[in-house]
Design a protein around this motif. Structure first.
Motif, PDB file in Angstrom:
ATOM      1  N   ARG A   1      29.499  31.035  30.538  1.00 37.75           N
ATOM      2  CA  ARG A   1      30.912  31.574  30.363  1.00 37.75           C
ATOM      3  C   ARG A   1      30.902  32.993  29.681  1.00 37.75           C
ATOM      4  O   ARG A   1      31.924  33.439  29.580  1.00 37.75           O
ATOM      5  CB  ARG A   1      32.247  30.648  29.939  1.00 37.75           C
TER       6      ARG A   1
ATOM      7  N   THR B   1      34.829  39.605  29.009  1.00 39.67           N
ATOM      8  CA  THR B   1      35.932  40.076  29.735  1.00 39.67           C
ATOM      9  C   THR B   1      37.171  40.062  28.767  1.00 39.67           C
ATOM     10  O   THR B   1      37.929  40.998  28.696  1.00 39.67           O
ATOM     11  CB  THR B   1      36.173  39.435  31.152  1.00 39.67           C
ATOM     12  N   GLY B   2      37.437  38.962  28.155  1.00 39.43           N
ATOM     13  CA  GLY B   2      38.742  38.865  27.282  1.00 39.43           C
ATOM     14  C   GLY B   2      38.699  39.858  26.060  1.00 39.43           C
ATOM     15  O   GLY B   2      39.474  40.371  25.836  1.00 39.43           O
ATOM     16  N   ILE B   3      37.241  39.969  25.612  1.00 40.27           N
ATOM     17  CA  ILE B   3      37.131  40.740  24.414  1.00 40.27           C
ATOM     18  C   ILE B   3      37.422  42.156  24.784  1.00 40.27           C
ATOM     19  O   ILE B   3      37.946  42.766  24.199  1.00 40.27           O
ATOM     20  CB  ILE B   3      35.687  40.623  24.015  1.00 40.27           C
TER      21      ILE B   3
ATOM     22  N   GLY C   1      37.728  34.797  24.655  1.00 40.74           N
ATOM     23  CA  GLY C   1      37.472  36.028  24.218  1.00 40.74           C
ATOM     24  C   GLY C   1      38.570  36.836  23.570  1.00 40.74           C
ATOM     25  O   GLY C   1      38.223  37.480  22.491  1.00 40.74           O
ATOM     26  N   ALA C   2      39.525  36.835  24.129  1.00 42.69           N
ATOM     27  CA  ALA C   2      40.577  37.740  23.823  1.00 42.69           C
ATOM     28  C   ALA C   2      41.162  37.130  22.740  1.00 42.69           C
ATOM     29  O   ALA C   2      41.649  37.884  21.639  1.00 42.69           O
ATOM     30  CB  ALA C   2      41.983  37.783  24.627  1.00 42.69           C
TER      31      ALA C   2
ATOM     32  N   ARG D   1      38.973  43.389  27.322  1.00 39.93           N
ATOM     33  CA  ARG D   1      40.489  43.896  27.553  1.00 39.93           C
ATOM     34  C   ARG D   1      41.194  43.722  26.310  1.00 39.93           C
ATOM     35  O   ARG D   1      42.297  44.367  26.522  1.00 39.93           O
ATOM     36  CB  ARG D   1      40.910  42.817  28.513  1.00 39.93           C
TER      37      ARG D   1
ATOM     38  N   GLY E   1      29.055  32.173  39.037  1.00 40.56           N
ATOM     39  CA  GLY E   1      30.520  32.742  39.553  1.00 40.56           C
ATOM     40  C   GLY E   1      31.011  33.861  38.341  1.00 40.56           C
ATOM     41  O   GLY E   1      31.297  34.888  38.771  1.00 40.56           O
ATOM     42  N   GLU E   2      30.695  33.399  36.899  1.00 43.25           N
ATOM     43  CA  GLU E   2      31.338  34.522  36.207  1.00 43.25           C
ATOM     44  C   GLU E   2      30.601  35.750  36.245  1.00 43.25           C
ATOM     45  O   GLU E   2      31.343  36.863  36.018  1.00 43.25           O
ATOM     46  CB  GLU E   2      31.004  33.963  34.783  1.00 43.25           C
TER      47      GLU E   2
ATOM     48  N   ALA F   1      29.241  31.644  23.265  1.00 43.64           N
ATOM     49  CA  ALA F   1      30.253  31.072  24.587  1.00 43.64           C
ATOM     50  C   ALA F   1      29.673  29.754  24.992  1.00 43.64           C
ATOM     51  O   ALA F   1      28.266  29.698  24.778  1.00 43.64           O
ATOM     52  CB  ALA F   1      30.170  32.392  25.720  1.00 43.64           C
TER      53      ALA F   1
ATOM     54  N   ASN G   1      38.250  30.943  29.568  1.00 47.17           N
ATOM     55  CA  ASN G   1      37.115  31.663  28.830  1.00 47.17           C
ATOM     56  C   ASN G   1      37.450  32.904  28.460  1.00 47.17           C
ATOM     57  O   ASN G   1      37.121  33.455  27.357  1.00 47.17           O
ATOM     58  CB  ASN G   1      35.689  31.524  29.436  1.00 47.17           C
ATOM     59  N   MET G   2      38.315  33.615  29.246  1.00 41.49           N
ATOM     60  CA  MET G   2      38.817  34.947  28.763  1.00 41.49           C
ATOM     61  C   MET G   2      39.945  34.861  27.727  1.00 41.49           C
ATOM     62  O   MET G   2      39.926  35.801  26.651  1.00 41.49           O
ATOM     63  CB  MET G   2      39.314  35.677  30.144  1.00 41.49           C
TER      64      MET G   2
ATOM     65  N   ALA H   1      32.965  36.053  31.350  1.00 47.07           N
ATOM     66  CA  ALA H   1      34.380  35.643  31.078  1.00 47.07           C
ATOM     67  C   ALA H   1      34.971  35.966  29.595  1.00 47.07           C
ATOM     68  O   ALA H   1      35.940  36.648  29.603  1.00 47.07           O
ATOM     69  CB  ALA H   1      34.893  34.309  31.854  1.00 47.07           C
ATOM     70  N   VAL H   2      34.131  35.558  28.825  1.00 52.07           N
ATOM     71  CA  VAL H   2      34.543  35.761  27.431  1.00 52.07           C
ATOM     72  C   VAL H   2      34.403  37.039  26.988  1.00 52.07           C
ATOM     73  O   VAL H   2      35.460  37.860  26.474  1.00 52.07           O
ATOM     74  CB  VAL H   2      33.715  34.862  26.252  1.00 52.07           C
TER      75      VAL H   2
ATOM     76  N   ARG I   1      34.665  42.897  39.287  1.00 51.07           N
ATOM     77  CA  ARG I   1      35.873  43.734  38.657  1.00 51.07           C
ATOM     78  C   ARG I   1      35.524  44.767  38.051  1.00 51.07           C
ATOM     79  O   ARG I   1      36.354  45.739  37.638  1.00 51.07           O
ATOM     80  CB  ARG I   1      36.512  42.705  37.345  1.00 51.07           C
TER      81      ARG I   1
ATOM     82  N   GLU J   1      38.713  34.524  38.360  1.00 50.15           N
ATOM     83  CA  GLU J   1      37.799  33.662  39.785  1.00 50.15           C
ATOM     84  C   GLU J   1      38.130  32.292  39.576  1.00 50.15           C
ATOM     85  O   GLU J   1      38.132  31.847  40.678  1.00 50.15           O
ATOM     86  CB  GLU J   1      36.570  34.078  39.809  1.00 50.15           C
TER      87      GLU J   1
ATOM     88  N   HIS K   1      31.649  37.716  39.571  1.00 50.99           N
ATOM     89  CA  HIS K   1      33.172  38.177  39.448  1.00 50.99           C
ATOM     90  C   HIS K   1      33.384  39.506  38.550  1.00 50.99           C
ATOM     91  O   HIS K   1      34.143  40.393  38.372  1.00 50.99           O
ATOM     92  CB  HIS K   1      34.125  37.277  39.162  1.00 50.99           C
ATOM     93  N   ALA K   2      32.511  39.101  37.048  1.00 53.21           N
ATOM     94  CA  ALA K   2      32.556  40.329  36.303  1.00 53.21           C
ATOM     95  C   ALA K   2      32.083  41.697  36.797  1.00 53.21           C
ATOM     96  O   ALA K   2      32.431  42.626  36.574  1.00 53.21           O
ATOM     97  CB  ALA K   2      31.881  39.910  34.846  1.00 53.21           C
TER      98      ALA K   2
END
Lengths: 356, 250
Positions: B72, B78-80, A66-67, B82, B104-105, B68, A62-63, B75-76, B112, A55, B108-109
């Motif tokens: 955020r 989300t990365g984990i 995490g990844a 995925r 916002g985060e 985080a 920040n994604m 978003a963090v 999605r 977004e 949108h999380a």
């Protein structure tokens, strides 16, 4: 057999990232890097990878945090104003020592600036950018082939040092098409990441991805550790290309697309018998300061050429340390110098009033 | 034969926390830990602590965790998620973190349908920075940045996050609970468990908002704080399940 295909710079980065084992891309559209985001959206679904259009740039980085913390080879990309938004996350990534690749295809600034090529983010890229004492490894390719090669090297350096790596290009490199051979790219095996937070999965102790150290003693210790790591990177990872520097009286220093224009200017000068050389830093951090300082003992003068008001020239001056004069020539706002223009600067320095 | 009926959850470390007396974070940590134990997901659980009083949550859970940046955590997470789609991923966020800088985060999380669970601790004030106004601070509530009480003209009305997120299709389970008495604690645990179960089934985003006290920054004793929560927070932030898959509502 080498097999060259015609590719846009932005797309070559994307394909090379996939070759490097990147299966997690998080991005946000911004000109002139959007083709990379689009390319990843198309390719990741073909190969079982992950593409998320975040977004915002803030969420995208920040994604990546995490990844990367979860053990994946992760990448994001943006252009100047978007990179500014990512700086908070990059500081956290540096603090938590996570490996990731951040692509910045620079455009004119400050503010919304323009969408034309620029190199005005040099300070931001090489001096930290976000808050705190930290460094990104910053690599600056100058062709579509090198964009691809360096993308792969970026992932390897990131993993080796557990550090963010920024691939710094400009709008021209991102947008232009050149033949590229992707079959020549070799990746090393993906390294084990026993520190990653993956869920315990049988492990006894928790892995924590963190940049918080509330005790001053702990935070100082962590910072000393980071500085030692940066020192090691500085001593081992400096990359540059030196052309005609052996006998040069004037050495030009330029990176990225500017180095190619400067090279044409150098050829014009050499044809006229003017001894000009070119040093092209490939790593902007660590900066090839020792190389420049050695050249300063022999060459008569330096000319730094940049698409900025003069940012890298400060590092050149530090390296030259007053031993020889350092001249600067720059264009801004998306304006590109032509070789003749730079040749004019060379003639001015060598034979003009401010000459040698 | 004696039988052990009550013990510390395996997911929680045996140590004193830094939380103030009367603060509900300790209870909420315990409920989350009990749920992780009961669902048998400790080995694949990954938590994301946010900025605020709960920033040190990673010190107390015996699982892999992230810290985080402000707001955020979704978003963090989300990365984990995925990367490890089989992991049970949760964020643990306060109201300053989630409803202000992280609005916002979280939206949108949810949009999605990110398969994560958010534990949203709402005490209507910024705790760690010393009692400033949050987006969830009640009208007329005194804080250090609303010293004459939150003024509607200047700051608008407090945001009801659960109601807002319930309107988003990707959000599959949204509940607001409290832990101010044993009956509510029991309901809170049920809600947390359902949220995690829905995540495990891969259905979408889940969030449990937990009304909580901040005796220190509210300037009240722990008992007064619990009463204030009941008399002031619950009327504005009604408890209940706002959204759930059909089988959960039944």
């Amino acid at each position: 057999m080498a097999e060259k295909i015609l590719m846009k710079g932005n797309e070559a980065i994307g394909e090379a990232a996939i070759i490097a084992g990147c299966r997690h891309y998080f991005g946000y559209p911004i000109t002139p890097q959007t083709e990379l985001t689009e390319y990843m959206s198309k390719r990741m679904s073909n190969i079982g990878g992950v593409f998320v259009q975040a977004e915002s740039e803030v969420a995208a980085i920040n994604m990546v945090y995490g990844a990367a913390g979860a053990g994946a080879r992760a990448m994001t990309s943006s252009s100047s104003p978007g990179i500014s938004l990512k700086q908070e996350g990059i500081s956290y990534i540096a603090g938590a020592e996570l490996p990731c690749v951040i692509v910045n295809i620079m455009r004119g600034g400050p503010g919304l600036g323009s969408i034309q090529p620029s190199q005005c983010d040099y300070f931001q890229a090489t001096k930290g950018g976000g808050h705190g004492d930290y460094r990104n490894i910053v690599l600056a390719p100058n062709s579509v082939q090198e964009l691809a090669d360096i993308t792969v090297q970026s992932f390897e350096l990131a993993d080796k040092y557990r550090n963010p790596v920024m691939l710094l290009g400009d709008g021209a490199l991102g947008q232009m098409m050149e033949p590229v051979d992707l079959t020549m790219i070799k990746t090393k095996s993906i390294v084990a990441k026993p520190w990653a937070a993956t869920g315990l999965r049988g492990r006894k102790d928790s892995n924590i991805i963190n940049s918080l150290h509330l005790k001053p003693e702990d935070l100082e210790k962590h910072n000393i550790h980071l500085q030692e790591k940066y020192k090691e990177i500085s001593s081992k990872e400096v990359r540059y290309e030196a052309i005609n520097t052996e006998d040069a009286e004037l050495i030009m220093i330029a990176y990225g697309i500017t180095s190619r224009i400067a090279r044409s200017a150098m050829d014009m000068a050499r044809n006229k018998g003017i001894k000009v050389g070119l040093l092209r830093p490939i790593t902007l951090w660590p900066f090839p300061e020792l190389v420049i300082s050695k050249l300063a003992s022999r060459a008569q003068a330096f000319l730094t050429v940049e698409l900025s008001a003069g940012q890298m020239v400060e590092d050149v001056r530090l390296a030259v340390n007053g031993a020889k004069p350092v001249y600067f020539y720059g264009r801004m706002g998306g304006m590109m110098p032509n070789p003749k223009e730079i040749y004019g600067q060379i003639v001015n320095i060598m034979f003009g009033k401010g000459g040698l | 034969m004696s039988q052990k009926l009550f013990t510390r959850p395996q997911t929680l470390k045996d140590m004193a926390t830094h939380y103030c007396p009367g603060c509900h974070h300790g209870i909420i940590h315990r409920l989350v830990a009990e749920v992780i134990d009961e669902l048998g997901v400790r080995d694949k659980a990954i938590g994301v602590a946010s900025v605020g009083c709960s920033v040190l949550a990673y010190e107390y859970f015996t699982i892999d965790m992230f810290q985080a940046a402000h707001g955020r955590a979704p978003a963090v997470a989300t990365g984990i998620k995925r990367v490890h789609s089989d992991a049970t991923v949760f964020t643990y966020q306060g109201d300053g973190d989630l409803a202000a800088i992280g609005c916002g985060e979280i939206v949108h999380a949810a949009a999605r349908g990110e398969k994560i669970t958010t534990i949203f601790v709402n005490n209507a004030i910024y705790g760690m920075t010393g009692g400033q106004m949050a987006p969830t601070t009640l009208v007329n509530q005194v804080t250090t940045t609303s010293p004459y009480g939150r003024n509607l003209e200047n700051s608008g009305m407090p945001i009801r996050i659960s109601e807002m997120l319930s309107t988003i299709d990707g959000a599959k389970f949204i509940a607001r609970v409290a832990v101010n008495n044993p009956a509510n604690m029991s309901k809170a645990k049920q809600a947390i468990k359902r949220a995690f179960e829905i995540q495990l089934r891969g259905e979408g985003f889940t969030m449990v908002e937990i009304l909580s006290t901040c005796p220190t920054n509210w300037g009240k004793s722990p008992v007064e704080a619990a009463t204030w929560l009941e008399e002031n927070l619950i009327p504005y932030y009604p408890l209940g399940i706002f959204k759930a898959p059909e089988e959960v509502v039944k």
